[in-house]
Design a protein around this motif. Structure first.
Motif, PDB file in Angstrom:
ATOM      1  N   THR A 192      36.130  40.207  29.339  1.00  0.00           N
ATOM      2  CA  THR A 192      35.757  41.265  30.277  1.00  0.00           C
ATOM      3  C   THR A 192      34.771  42.162  29.577  1.00  0.00           C
ATOM      4  OG1 THR A 192      37.327  42.967  29.654  1.00  0.00           O
ATOM      5  CG2 THR A 192      38.138  41.261  31.137  1.00  0.00           C
ATOM      6  N   ARG A 204      40.184  47.131  37.015  1.00  0.00           N
ATOM      7  CA  ARG A 204      40.750  46.028  37.795  1.00  0.00           C
ATOM      8  C   ARG A 204      40.675  46.294  39.294  1.00  0.00           C
ATOM      9  NH1 ARG A 204      45.795  43.437  34.320  1.00  0.00           N
ATOM     10  NH2 ARG A 204      44.633  43.215  32.370  1.00  0.00           N
ATOM     11  N   LYS A 228      38.149  47.661  40.676  1.00  0.00           N
ATOM     12  CA  LYS A 228      36.780  47.239  40.999  1.00  0.00           C
ATOM     13  C   LYS A 228      36.708  45.718  41.139  1.00  0.00           C
ATOM     14  CE  LYS A 228      34.442  51.187  38.884  1.00  0.00           C
ATOM     15  NZ  LYS A 228      33.519  51.656  37.811  1.00  0.00           N
ATOM     16  N   LYS A 229      37.514  45.008  40.334  1.00  0.00           N
ATOM     17  CA  LYS A 229      37.538  43.548  40.447  1.00  0.00           C
ATOM     18  C   LYS A 229      38.152  43.118  41.775  1.00  0.00           C
ATOM     19  CE  LYS A 229      37.701  42.671  35.471  1.00  0.00           C
ATOM     20  NZ  LYS A 229      38.389  41.980  34.366  1.00  0.00           N
ATOM     21  N   GLN A 270      35.435  43.458  44.175  1.00  0.00           N
ATOM     22  CA  GLN A 270      34.450  42.399  43.958  1.00  0.00           C
ATOM     23  C   GLN A 270      34.937  41.078  44.549  1.00  0.00           C
ATOM     24  OE1 GLN A 270      33.211  42.182  39.896  1.00  0.00           O
ATOM     25  NE2 GLN A 270      31.858  40.400  40.212  1.00  0.00           N
ATOM     26  N   GLN A 324      33.809  33.282  37.636  1.00  0.00           N
ATOM     27  CA  GLN A 324      34.906  34.095  38.165  1.00  0.00           C
ATOM     28  C   GLN A 324      36.072  34.135  37.169  1.00  0.00           C
ATOM     29  OE1 GLN A 324      35.914  32.338  41.916  1.00  0.00           O
ATOM     30  NE2 GLN A 324      33.940  32.859  42.878  1.00  0.00           N
ATOM     31  N   THR A 335      35.068  36.566  34.336  1.00  0.00           N
ATOM     32  CA  THR A 335      34.821  37.974  34.640  1.00  0.00           C
ATOM     33  C   THR A 335      35.895  38.630  35.493  1.00  0.00           C
ATOM     34  OG1 THR A 335      33.493  37.347  36.568  1.00  0.00           O
ATOM     35  CG2 THR A 335      32.330  37.657  34.465  1.00  0.00           C
ATOM     36  N   LEU A 336      36.661  37.848  36.256  1.00  0.00           N
ATOM     37  CA  LEU A 336      37.579  38.445  37.222  1.00  0.00           C
ATOM     38  C   LEU A 336      39.055  38.176  36.948  1.00  0.00           C
ATOM     39  CD1 LEU A 336      35.614  37.695  40.526  1.00  0.00           C
ATOM     40  CD2 LEU A 336      35.646  39.805  39.188  1.00  0.00           C
ATOM     41  N   ASP A 341      42.320  38.338  34.611  1.00  0.00           N
ATOM     42  CA  ASP A 341      42.849  39.122  33.490  1.00  0.00           C
ATOM     43  C   ASP A 341      44.248  38.659  33.126  1.00  0.00           C
ATOM     44  OD1 ASP A 341      40.798  41.262  33.039  1.00  0.00           O
ATOM     45  OD2 ASP A 341      41.216  41.662  35.148  1.00  0.00           O
ATOM     46  N   LYS A 358      46.399  39.794  41.979  1.00  0.00           N
ATOM     47  CA  LYS A 358      45.607  40.483  40.960  1.00  0.00           C
ATOM     48  C   LYS A 358      46.432  41.604  40.356  1.00  0.00           C
ATOM     49  CE  LYS A 358      42.087  41.431  38.491  1.00  0.00           C
ATOM     50  NZ  LYS A 358      41.834  40.505  37.381  1.00  0.00           N
TER      51      LYS A 358
END
Length: 581
Positions: A39, A67, A69-70, A73, A158, A161-162, A164, A195
């Protein structure tokens, strides 16, 4: 798990770079390893810093903001970060078992070896066009092996970057065992099912704050998988208890939690108010009196596993709500319940450990039957040298004998308790609790309690002043309590009325005390509740209850014993705690 050792940062994982990095991953001397943080949250000033053992509030909120913001996104890309369903073909453990003979480096890419799994991501690392994720489900863990060329539609980007640590993923693919022997799902598609917004505890230090572990048990179980194993064993124990008693013909019944009179034990109850009925009700302090009503009604073997509530102190052995099994068998006596106690505990030990020699907090416990059976009188004499059968009825003389025999080294609290005993029976029990109980490490049935402290037990058929009652002790802790049940309604009424009188006397004395130590004030506060007769129970006895034995066994303490847990809070998923500051 192959790959690199990782360090947890506040919102992501950065990776320590070993000196033999190129050799480890097969890069040539001129190769540039594409090792990167997964990240963008890691900053220069955190890149080389060893993580702290806890995440500060500011770090936690920063991670949450990133997170969130993710989440936005993902939704902007038409992806729902909180899915509805995932069709799993296997659990992690099933895959580990099915493919245990797969050779290192071998890959199975046929249609029959396509699998679908789901679980929480608990570790991840990536470099270049390859990423490894560790997925954990209820059964165990398995590695996700992710190659950029194999994933379609920008899914690898993805992933980097997305996704976690803490996210719940579903993944599909084929089976592969890496060169280093790690069974993996070679992923060709995945979906974020949930998420996670908050960071998990540090990977290497775990969740170590004891209060937080109990308060946020859900995080505790994620960070410390062995904690969840305790509750799986607890479920196993509950199942084995039911299996054992039902194999002997017992029928499970349910009795009220809200009661008009708190009976069956001497304990401070929780009181609530029922608006429609316009009356106080009590959370039950025992299931005993209603189960005995079932015997009056014609049942001959009944039991209940249920929550009990007592508005008393909290310690490593006591929680305000706890679980017991109580059982009653018509036409039997307390000898029958000793056999039942042995059967329940040994069967549970075999179910959990497969053996009858176990370790509890460094002490080896031998559960092989039969267990020692000895009277309270004999145990007190054995440990202290005091023979209560030779003492006269003079209580003051008896107290002097006791203090002379065991007074050296006693703290003021124990001396005060001895001096406050209202009868020889109470004095005998007090000496037992102080001097004998802590020494009963191996399973021991303590028999024939004084009548003064056993208001629901039948008088002993051979020894005046005693009752047919036993308690089971293991590791210095009471595990079970049983009687030949009192069935004489007139005797029962007289004993309960005397219990009420004694309680009211103690309550009056507590009210009259205006000063004293904090400990004394707390003790007095514990007496400030009303005790009333359960007249309906006494009415039931007058219709006639058959001769019977009954036993209550503490399930939480049994689970503590069989899981080597030091505190009752370790075996209750969500124990009662003080309000968090």
């Amino acid at each position: 798990m192959e790959g690199l050792k990782l360090w947890r940062l506040s919102s992501s994982f950065a990776f320590a770079r070993p000196s033999n990095f190129r050799q480890l991953f097969g890069f040539g001397a001129s190769s540039t390893p594409l090792l990167r943080c997964l990240t963008t949250a890691a900053t220069a000033n955190t890149r080389n810093r060893r993580p702290s053992t806890s995440t500060s509030t500011s770090d936690r909120e920063a991670v949450r903001a990133i997170r969130l913001k993710k989440v936005e996104q993902l939704r902007s890309q038409g992806l729902e970060p909180y899915g509805y369903k995932w069709d799993r073909s296997h659990t992690a453990r099933e895959l580990q078992e099915i493919y245990k003979d797969l050779n290192d480096g071998e890959e199975l890419d046929g249609e029959s070896h396509r699998v679908s799994i789901a679980g929480r991501i608990v570790a991840r690392r990536a470099f270049g066009k390859l990423a490894f994720l560790t997925l954990r489900d209820d059964s165990g863990t398995i590695q996700l092996y992710c190659e950029k060329e194999r994933l379609l539609n920008e899914q690898f980007e993805q992933l980097k970057t997305l996704v976690d640590i803490g996210d719940i993923l579903g993944a599909s693919g084929s089976i592969k065992r890496t060169e280093k022997g790690e069974l993996s799902v070679k992923v060709d598609s995945f979906s974020i099912l949930t998420k996670s917004l908050l960071p998990l505890p540090d990977k290497f230090h775990g969740l170590t704050d004891i209060d937080k572990r109990y308060r946020q048990r859900y995080v505790d179980m994620i960070a410390n998988p062995e904690v969840a194993d305790i509750f799986r064993k607890r479920a196993m124990i509950m199942k084995e208890i039911r299996k054992t008693v039902e194999s002997r013909g017992f029928v499970e019944v349910e009795t009220p939690v809200l009661q008009g009179a708190a009976g069956g034990a001497e304990a401070r109850p929780f009181v609530t108010y029922h608006n429609s009925l316009g009356r106080d009700l009590y959370l039950r302090i025992a299931t005993e009196l209603h189960l005995k009503r079932m015997l009056v009604g014609g049942f001959e073997k009944v039991y209940e596993i249920g929550r009990i509530f007592r508005n008393e102190g909290i310690s490593t052995r006591h929680n305000p709500e706890f679980t017991t099994i109580e059982m009653y068998e018509a036409y039997s006596d307390y000898q029958t319940m000793m056999d039942m106690a042995e059967e329940i505990v040994t069967q549970c030990a075999l179910a959990v450990h497969g053996k009858l020699t176990i370790d509890y907090q460094g002490t080896e416990i031998q559960l092989q039957r039969p267990w020692r059976r000895e009277t309270m009188h004999n145990l007190v004499k054995e440990v202290t040298g005091i023979d209560f059968t030779e003492l006269e009825d003079d209580l003051k003389v008896a107290k002097d004998v006791v203090l002379k025999a065991i007074g050296v080294g006693l703290d003021s609290k124990d001396k005060t308790s001895i001096e406050a005993c209202p009868s020889l029976g109470n004095l005998l029990n007090e000496v037992f609790e102080i001097s004998v109980e802590p020494k009963l490490l191996q399973p021991t049935f303590v028999l024939d309690y004084p009548i003064e402290i056993s208001p629901l037990a039948k008088p002993h058929r051979r020894h005046a002043g005693l009752t047919e009652r036993f308690e089971l002790f293991i590791c210095g802790r009471e595990l079970a309590n049983a009687f030949s049940e009192l069935t004489d309604p007139l005797d029962q009424r007289a004993r309960l009325e005397e219990q009420v009188r004694q309680h009211n006397k103690k309550k009056a004395e507590a009210v009259s005390v205006t000063d004293g130590t904090e400990e004394q004030k707390n003790k007095n506060e514990d007496s400030m509740y009303d005790v009333t007769l359960d007249d309906d129970f006494l009415t039931a006895l007058e219709y006639g209850m058959p001769p019977a034995s009954g036993m209550g066994l503490g399930i939480d303490r049994l689970v503590m014993l069989l899981t080597d847990s030091a505190s009752i809070r370790d075996v209750i998923a969500f124990p009662v705690l003080k309000t968090s500051q």
